[in-house]
Design a protein around this motif. Structure first.
Motif, mmCIF file in Angstrom:
data_model
loop_
_atom_site.group_PDB
_atom_site.id
_atom_site.type_symbol
_atom_site.label_atom_id
_atom_site.label_comp_id
_atom_site.label_asym_id
_atom_site.label_seq_id
_atom_site.Cartn_x
_atom_site.Cartn_y
_atom_site.Cartn_z
ATOM 1 N N UNK A 176 2.827 -4.514 1.612
ATOM 2 C CA UNK A 176 2.626 -5.802 2.283
ATOM 3 C C UNK A 176 1.531 -6.613 1.590
ATOM 4 N N UNK A 177 0.419 -5.963 1.267
ATOM 5 C CA UNK A 177 -0.683 -6.667 0.606
ATOM 6 C C UNK A 177 -0.263 -7.225 -0.756
ATOM 7 N N UNK A 178 0.556 -6.475 -1.504
ATOM 8 C CA UNK A 178 1.006 -6.922 -2.821
ATOM 9 C C UNK A 178 2.107 -7.977 -2.734
ATOM 10 N N UNK A 179 2.685 -8.190 -1.564
ATOM 11 C CA UNK A 179 3.754 -9.164 -1.412
ATOM 12 C C UNK A 179 5.139 -8.597 -1.703
ATOM 13 N N UNK A 180 5.244 -7.277 -1.820
ATOM 14 C CA UNK A 180 6.545 -6.656 -2.065
ATOM 15 C C UNK A 180 7.452 -6.730 -0.839
ATOM 16 N N UNK A 181 6.846 -6.797 0.339
ATOM 17 C CA UNK A 181 7.601 -6.975 1.583
ATOM 18 C C UNK A 181 6.944 -8.087 2.383
#
Length: 143
Positions: free
Chosen positions: A61-66
């Motif tokens: 979530x933090x990396x923007x993958x989801x």
């Protein structure tokens, strides 16, 4: 299985960011895998790291993958993956009810900042946890 707390209990369960003001006398429950370095030990009533999201989910979530919706559903599904999900809800809710016998309220605390200081707008697992306990997961913890 639909589970729901009595409305009077729901009014006594809150969320906050670590270090933010909480209701006086509230039991302060940290819901993180790690202990915030900027908070003195002894500040929290309890540390329930087993209710924090798995590290891989938080990282995605933090990396923007989801996105937020996927994070929310995956986090809530984490509780359903257990052998007896209804029993897990009963266990957590009975722990909270036990704290409410000794404290005027319970505050679930996480590390994420609230946008503009509005805790209700926080996209954080602490809000999802309260929604799950209260049977409000349709709102994904955002009210």
């Amino acid at each position: 299985m639909t589970v729901m707390w009595h409305p009077a209990l729901r009014e006594r369960v809150h969320t906050a960011r670590a270090g933010a003001p909480v209701e006086p006398g509230s039991a302060r429950i940290l819901i993180e895998r790690w202990y915030p370095a900027w908070i003195a030990h002894g500040y929290f009533t309890a540390w329930w790291d087993h209710l924090a999201p798995p590290n891989a989910l938080s990282a995605a979530y933090r990396k923007g993958d989801i996105d937020w919706t996927e994070f929310a559903y995956e986090y809530l599904a984490h509780f359903d993956d257990l052998k007896y999900p209804g029993r897990y809800w009963q266990w957590v809710s009975s722990d909270v009810a036990g704290l409410l016998r000794d404290y005027p309220s319970v505050t679930f605390i996480g590390a994420k900042h609230a946008p503009d200081g509005d805790e209700r707008a926080t996209r954080c697992h602490r809000r999802l946890l309260v929604a799950w306990l209260c049977g409000d997961d349709i709102f994904l913890g955002i009210q």
